[in-house]
Scaffold this motif. Sequence first.
Motif, PDB file in Angstrom:
ATOM      1  N   VAL A   1      -1.931   0.655   5.118  1.00 30.87           N
ATOM      2  CA  VAL A   1      -1.497   1.128   6.425  1.00 30.87           C
ATOM      3  C   VAL A   1      -2.007   2.752   6.738  1.00 30.87           C
ATOM      4  N   GLU A   2      -1.912   3.536   5.744  1.00 28.20           N
ATOM      5  CA  GLU A   2      -2.455   5.095   5.929  1.00 28.20           C
ATOM      6  C   GLU A   2      -3.778   4.846   6.221  1.00 28.20           C
ATOM      7  N   ARG A   3      -4.719   3.804   6.129  1.00 33.29           N
ATOM      8  CA  ARG A   3      -6.238   4.228   6.343  1.00 33.29           C
ATOM      9  C   ARG A   3      -6.639   3.617   7.889  1.00 33.29           C
ATOM     10  N   TYR A   4      -5.581   3.206   8.692  1.00 30.94           N
ATOM     11  CA  TYR A   4      -5.972   2.862   9.982  1.00 30.94           C
ATOM     12  C   TYR A   4      -5.758   3.918  11.118  1.00 30.94           C
ATOM     13  N   PHE A   5      -5.339   5.067  10.633  1.00 33.10           N
ATOM     14  CA  PHE A   5      -5.266   6.166  11.569  1.00 33.10           C
ATOM     15  C   PHE A   5      -6.093   7.340  11.196  1.00 33.10           C
ATOM     16  N   LYS A   6      -7.211   7.592  11.936  1.00 31.07           N
ATOM     17  CA  LYS A   6      -8.188   8.542  11.777  1.00 31.07           C
ATOM     18  C   LYS A   6      -7.904   9.924  12.019  1.00 31.07           C
ATOM     19  N   ASP A   7      -6.788  10.196  12.667  1.00 34.16           N
ATOM     20  CA  ASP A   7      -6.335  11.909  12.997  1.00 34.16           C
ATOM     21  C   ASP A   7      -4.928  11.824  12.335  1.00 34.16           C
ATOM     22  N   GLU A   8      -3.926  11.005  13.180  1.00 30.57           N
ATOM     23  CA  GLU A   8      -2.700  11.514  12.423  1.00 30.57           C
ATOM     24  C   GLU A   8      -1.840  10.154  12.470  1.00 30.57           C
ATOM     25  N   ILE A   9      -1.099   9.728  11.602  1.00 35.27           N
ATOM     26  CA  ILE A   9      -0.416   8.345  11.530  1.00 35.27           C
ATOM     27  C   ILE A   9       0.646   8.388  12.339  1.00 35.27           C
ATOM     28  N   ASP A  10       0.909   7.049  13.000  1.00 34.26           N
ATOM     29  CA  ASP A  10       1.950   6.966  14.107  1.00 34.26           C
ATOM     30  C   ASP A  10       3.284   6.514  13.182  1.00 34.26           C
ATOM     31  N   LEU A  11       3.842   7.394  13.023  1.00 36.02           N
ATOM     32  CA  LEU A  11       5.170   7.022  12.128  1.00 36.02           C
ATOM     33  C   LEU A  11       5.770   6.061  12.867  1.00 36.02           C
ATOM     34  N   ASP A  12       6.140   6.429  14.321  1.00 38.15           N
ATOM     35  CA  ASP A  12       7.134   5.414  15.131  1.00 38.15           C
ATOM     36  C   ASP A  12       6.555   3.915  15.113  1.00 38.15           C
ATOM     37  N   ARG A  13       5.209   3.818  15.100  1.00 37.74           N
ATOM     38  CA  ARG A  13       4.701   2.437  14.980  1.00 37.74           C
ATOM     39  C   ARG A  13       5.048   1.753  13.721  1.00 37.74           C
ATOM     40  N   ILE A  14       4.653   2.478  12.657  1.00 42.79           N
ATOM     41  CA  ILE A  14       5.065   1.953  11.107  1.00 42.79           C
ATOM     42  C   ILE A  14       6.563   1.740  11.150  1.00 42.79           C
ATOM     43  N   ARG A  15       7.313   2.417  11.845  1.00 48.56           N
ATOM     44  CA  ARG A  15       8.894   2.099  11.917  1.00 48.56           C
ATOM     45  C   ARG A  15       9.097   0.646  12.505  1.00 48.56           C
ATOM     46  N   ASP A  16       8.301   0.486  13.526  1.00 54.26           N
ATOM     47  CA  ASP A  16       8.522  -0.796  14.354  1.00 54.26           C
ATOM     48  C   ASP A  16       7.983  -1.839  13.608  1.00 54.26           C
ATOM     49  N   PHE A  17       6.984  -1.826  12.885  1.00 53.23           N
ATOM     50  CA  PHE A  17       6.386  -2.733  11.708  1.00 53.23           C
ATOM     51  C   PHE A  17       7.759  -3.042  10.933  1.00 53.23           C
ATOM     52  N   ILE A  18       8.408  -2.237  10.347  1.00 53.95           N
ATOM     53  CA  ILE A  18       9.328  -2.295   9.256  1.00 53.95           C
ATOM     54  C   ILE A  18      10.559  -2.986  10.004  1.00 53.95           C
ATOM     55  N   ASP A  19      11.016  -2.399  11.181  1.00 49.45           N
ATOM     56  CA  ASP A  19      11.878  -3.203  12.064  1.00 49.45           C
ATOM     57  C   ASP A  19      11.829  -4.590  12.379  1.00 49.45           C
ATOM     58  N   SER A  20      10.285  -4.916  12.315  1.00 53.00           N
ATOM     59  CA  SER A  20       9.990  -6.369  12.728  1.00 53.00           C
ATOM     60  C   SER A  20      10.065  -7.290  11.326  1.00 53.00           C
ATOM     61  N   GLY A  21      10.456  -6.423  10.284  1.00 56.90           N
ATOM     62  CA  GLY A  21      10.556  -7.282   9.003  1.00 56.90           C
ATOM     63  C   GLY A  21       9.272  -7.061   8.151  1.00 56.90           C
ATOM     64  N   TYR A  22       8.292  -6.559   8.522  1.00 57.65           N
ATOM     65  CA  TYR A  22       6.995  -6.445   7.807  1.00 57.65           C
ATOM     66  C   TYR A  22       6.970  -5.680   6.580  1.00 57.65           C
ATOM     67  N   ILE A  23       6.115  -5.909   5.739  1.00 55.41           N
ATOM     68  CA  ILE A  23       6.080  -4.977   4.380  1.00 55.41           C
ATOM     69  C   ILE A  23       4.873  -4.101   4.598  1.00 55.41           C
ATOM     70  N   ILE A  24       5.165  -2.940   4.161  1.00 53.59           N
ATOM     71  CA  ILE A  24       4.108  -1.869   4.075  1.00 53.59           C
ATOM     72  C   ILE A  24       3.739  -1.354   2.779  1.00 53.59           C
ATOM     73  N   GLN A  25       2.142  -1.453   2.612  1.00 50.55           N
ATOM     74  CA  GLN A  25       1.748  -1.309   1.266  1.00 50.55           C
ATOM     75  C   GLN A  25       0.648  -0.274   1.577  1.00 50.55           C
ATOM     76  N   VAL A  26       0.741   0.835   0.427  1.00 51.75           N
ATOM     77  CA  VAL A  26      -0.097   1.865   0.424  1.00 51.75           C
ATOM     78  C   VAL A  26      -0.887   1.747  -0.834  1.00 51.75           C
ATOM     79  N   ASN A  27      -2.272   2.263  -0.613  1.00 54.45           N
ATOM     80  CA  ASN A  27      -3.254   2.075  -2.003  1.00 54.45           C
ATOM     81  C   ASN A  27      -2.881   3.524  -2.810  1.00 54.45           C
ATOM     82  N   SER A  28      -2.919   3.262  -3.978  1.00 54.16           N
ATOM     83  CA  SER A  28      -2.769   4.222  -4.949  1.00 54.16           C
ATOM     84  C   SER A  28      -4.031   5.065  -4.806  1.00 54.16           C
ATOM     85  N   SER A  29      -5.144   4.577  -4.578  1.00 53.62           N
ATOM     86  CA  SER A  29      -6.281   5.561  -4.247  1.00 53.62           C
ATOM     87  C   SER A  29      -6.176   6.408  -3.115  1.00 53.62           C
TER      88      SER A  29
END
Length: 260
Positions: free
Chosen positions: A141-169
């Motif tokens: 998810v962290e790779r889709y935002f070129k300036d600053e990540i939209d945390l509220d949108r990520i919270r909405d994903f989680i509230d919808s029941g979606y799983i958030i994966q971040v790359n170790s790299s």
Amino acid sequence: MQFIDIHGHYAWNIDDGIPSKDDAYHALSIAKSNNIQAIVATPHIVPGSHNLEDIKTIQLRINELKELASEFQIQVYEGCELFLNHDCIQSIHDNLFIPLENTHYLLVEFDVRKELGDEHEVEDYLYEIEMKGYIPIIAHVERYFKDEIDLDRIRDFIDSGYIIQVNSSSLLGIHGKTVKNNAYRLLNEGLVHVIASDTHRCEGKRIPNLQLTFDTLSKDYSYQTLKTLMFDNPESLLNNKEVVNIEAKKSFFRKLLKRR
């Protein structure tokens, strides 16, 4: 600690990941040295480009990978990384994807080359997966935002029941400063469910590197937090169970206020 890597392109010569069987063997040896006990092979599936025969070919290659990985006592599970583009709704309806090892979880990605799109390009596609009976795992998810990540949108994903994966790299800074900052903001806000390697090569930067990631993060995050992200939650996904959320990391100032 042992790790489970739910996102990796170890299956050779079928996408932009590991190019050859010899390279796959080398990547598996690195995974073994990184204490990775299980991996999910997640080749790219691109709607509009892959048909049913392609899916069958991918599954055969994953079976070959399983045999190769047995030499290292590494368990390989079946999966894919479904690219959500304008053709994806038809592919979802036609079952042209491979969920994580016969579970109700499906790893998906958007185009990392551009900013995350509007709700008709993102939320509508995720909703189609949900209506099909699957839970999206949103890759890196962290790779889709070129300036600053939209945390509220990520919270909405989680509230919808979606799983958030971040790359170790990303956490190691391989994709640049902005992506690294995005990844740590997600981690510090408790908005990550899984850390995975997204392995593409057996040498260079995009290799199985979960032990290095664990060692780096353990300086600032608890053992239990990292175990949840790198073993417990991945195991829950493979067992078709719910994941758990990690706690947001308390800042120095928050700790100071709590003491008062």
